[in-house]
Design an enzyme around this catalytic site. Structure first.
Site, PDB file in Angstrom:
ATOM      1  N   LYS A 139      32.114  44.791  42.054  1.00 56.75           N
ATOM      2  CA  LYS A 139      31.821  43.761  43.036  1.00 56.75           C
ATOM      3  C   LYS A 139      32.187  44.259  44.430  1.00 56.75           C
ATOM      4  O   LYS A 139      32.958  45.201  44.525  1.00 56.75           O
ATOM      5  CB  LYS A 139      32.571  42.483  42.700  1.00 56.75           C
ATOM      6  N   LYS A 173      38.736  37.834  31.445  1.00 52.16           N
ATOM      7  CA  LYS A 173      40.033  37.157  31.276  1.00 52.16           C
ATOM      8  C   LYS A 173      40.002  36.278  30.036  1.00 52.16           C
ATOM      9  O   LYS A 173      38.984  35.666  29.730  1.00 52.16           O
ATOM     10  CB  LYS A 173      40.341  36.292  32.512  1.00 52.16           C
ATOM     11  N   HIS A 231      33.749  34.713  41.113  1.00 56.31           N
ATOM     12  CA  HIS A 231      34.659  34.355  40.031  1.00 56.31           C
ATOM     13  C   HIS A 231      34.633  32.857  39.684  1.00 56.31           C
ATOM     14  O   HIS A 231      34.472  32.468  38.528  1.00 56.31           O
ATOM     15  CB  HIS A 231      36.100  34.737  40.391  1.00 56.31           C
TER      16      HIS A 231
HETATM   17  C1  BG6 Z   1      39.600  40.035  43.254  1.00 54.87           C
HETATM   18  C2  BG6 Z   1      39.698  39.649  44.695  1.00 54.87           C
HETATM   19  O1  BG6 Z   1      38.256  40.081  42.852  1.00 54.87           O
HETATM   20  O2  BG6 Z   1      40.293  39.078  42.466  1.00 54.87           O
HETATM   21  C3  BG6 Z   1      41.153  39.573  45.134  1.00 54.87           C
HETATM   22  O3  BG6 Z   1      39.016  40.619  45.499  1.00 54.87           O
HETATM   23  C4  BG6 Z   1      41.912  38.644  44.226  1.00 54.87           C
HETATM   24  O4  BG6 Z   1      41.248  39.141  46.480  1.00 54.87           O
HETATM   25  C5  BG6 Z   1      41.683  38.995  42.764  1.00 54.87           C
HETATM   26  O5  BG6 Z   1      43.284  38.759  44.539  1.00 54.87           O
HETATM   27  C6  BG6 Z   1      42.279  37.938  41.855  1.00 54.87           C
HETATM   28  O6  BG6 Z   1      42.170  38.316  40.530  1.00 54.87           O
HETATM   29  P1  BG6 Z   1      43.453  38.704  39.673  1.00 54.87           P
HETATM   30  O7  BG6 Z   1      42.926  38.956  38.314  1.00 54.87           O
HETATM   31  O8  BG6 Z   1      44.035  39.921  40.329  1.00 54.87           O
HETATM   32  O9  BG6 Z   1      44.374  37.539  39.765  1.00 54.87           O
END
Ligand code: BG6
Length: 483
Positions: A139, A173, A231
């Site tokens: 992404k 997840k 997301h």
């Molecule tokens: C990423 C974002 O895709 O997802 C980040 O670019 C974010 O900014 C992160 O912190 C959150 O996902 P996780 O799994 O690290 O909590």
């Protein structure tokens, strides 16, 4: 170990993603007996295989707590390095490494290079679908609908849609996958999963982290692009889609796309009522004083980038008409807390009080569990309902926890496209957020103190008699409310 089944080529092999995420994930899969593919690192660096292995070993050591020298010794035999640029000539050398075997090409590259790399691989003759060639794209996929469409055109010059795996790590997840399993296996939910019974849906992803040195990307992205367009919108589709009749990737993607197509467009004059943005100023997070966003190194002192975004969406379908879906995410908030919360309507006639809604909560952080808010009689001499939480974690202590990347890498090897958004999902998600992005090109986001629950303006999105759930509302916290 069995013979390697194929070759996994990482383009951008000297980068951070490879070092911190991909190779540690591949090592863990190997350690648990799930990985048997060759790994080829490809990057312009003048390294040889020994140097690459040493570099990767350092990262695996740092990011895998259960690292074992003996496992590494056999694992490293799978790894080689090839030095080259993102042009057809260099990529042709990869052909020798790959031979006729199935191959995955993982673009662990800055987004501006996705197109260049995909075309170079194609021109080098490496994209043949008959030879089981797959392309994994990180992404973000574009920064609006037009750029996403242009990128798709470029990728499609050599790669068919069925060969492309777009990473949205949220789909790896446990909670995202459990949303499907829990929804689609429990009979008691089947008949209540609609507008007749569900009052609202709130999806919150709150982070205490700030910029973490990612200013170059984040300044241009902001919370809406970084978290909601991809997301959180994906989580929404998993909540809202109709149950597929068969479990195939295309059926699943059709159902998810149908949901996004039904999301009512947000015309410019409704952006204010359906979207809220904020930017953190200095404050205290988990007891630590932190600077405001505009004071972060390299951030423009007058930056308008939002570090918090919230949306209210309406899905104009038979199933969801009239049910608001609230999505929000922000940095430097009070808690590291994330959940998908489904609010049920009250019973038709409340004999023991009003406002006694049930909630079904899929919690993602701080730990992954399902909480069900129910009402039960308070012990004593009156018929007084009291809020209780039925709560269960997904995982037992002794069960292995696989990271989102491990889940997704394995799915790529298996050719399982279910946890990867198809292009039309990405396109529809851009269609939904584009008007908001345009409206936010001007003006300042609302300020919120670091360590708070975000900008007060988010409350204006709420329908009458609804409110945002408290960030960090764990079962322990709510149980305490009762006493
Ligand atoms: C990423 C974002 O895709 O997802 C980040 O670019 C974010 O900014 C992160 O912190 C959150 O996902 P996780 O799994 O690290 O909590």
């Amino acid at each position: 170990m069995t013979q390697p089944l194929g070759t996994f080529v990482i383009l951008g092999a000297s980068g951070d993603l490879t070092y911190r995420l991909l190779m540690p994930a591949i090592y863990r899969l190997y350690a648990h007996g799930h990985w048997s593919w060759n790994v080829v690192g490809y990057a312009p660096d003048a390294w040889d295989t020994a140097a690459f292995r040493a570099h990767i070993k350092e990262g695996v050591h740092a990011f895998v707590p259960e690292f074992q020298e003996s496992v590494w010794t056999s694992f490293q035999d799978l790894i080689t390095f090839s030095s080259g640029e993102l042009e057809p000539e260099g990529c042709r050398r990869l052909q020798r490494k790959v031979g006729d075997s199935p191959a995955v090409f993982y673009l662990a590259l800055p987004p501006t290079l996705f197109g260049t790399a995909a075309v170079a691989l194609g021109e080098a003759g490496l994209a043949n679908p008959a030879a089981q060639r797959r392309l994994v794209v990180e992404k973000p996929f574009g920064h609006d609908e037009a750029s996403a469409s242009a990128l798709r055109e470029t990728l499609h010059r050599y790669w068919q849609e069925s060969q492309i795996y777009r990473i949205d790590h949220f789909l790896g997840k446990e909670t995202a996958q459990n949303l499907l399993v829990f929804r689609l296996t429990n009979r008691f939910l089947a008949s209540i999963w609609d507008r007749e019974h569900i009052r609202s849906v709130q999806i919150t992803y709150a982070e205490t982290l700030g910029l973490e040195g990612r200013w170059q990307y984040y300044e241009k992205a902001g919370a809406l692009r970084d978290m909601l367009q991809n997301h959180l919108m994906q989580l929404l589709t998993l909540v809202a889609m109709d149950p597929p009749a068969v479990w195939t990737a295309d059926t699943l993607h059709n159902h998810k796309t149908e949901v996004l197509r039904a999301v009512r467009p947000i015309p410019p004059d409704l952006v204010k009522g359906q979207a809220s943005r904020g930017q953190y100023v200095a404050g205290v997070v988990e007891g630590q004083a932190v600077p405001g966003y505009r004071q972060e190194p390299h951030v423009a002192p007058d930056s308008c980038t939002e570090t918090f975004a919230a949306l209210k969406l309406w899905i104009d379908s038979w199933r969801w008409h009239g049910v608001p879906f609230y999505l929000r995410s922000g940095k430097r908030l009070s808690h590291d807390y994330a959940e998908v919360a489904i609010e049920l309507k009250e019973v038709p006639r409340g004999l023991f009080g009003a406002g006694l809604n049930n909630w079904l909560i899929f919690r993602m952080k701080p730990d992954e569990r399902i909480d069900m808010v129910v009402w039960a009689k308070e012990p004593g001499l009156t018929l007084t309902p009291r809020r209780r939480i039925l709560s269960t974690p997904y995982r037992r202590e002794d069960e292995i926890e696989y990271s989102a990347y491990e889940q997704l890498l394995l799915a790529v090897l298996q050719g399982d496209r279910t946890p990867f958004p198809r292009y039309d999902e990405v396109e529809e998600a851009w269609r939904i957020v584009d008007p908001v992005l345009r409206a936010w090109e001007n003006g300042d986001p609302e300020e919120y103190a670091a360590g708070s629950d975000g900008p007060p303006g988010q409350a204006t999105l709420m329908e009458p008699r609804m409110s945002w759930r408290r960030i960090g509302e764990t079962d322990e916290a709510t149980q305490q409310e009762d006493v």
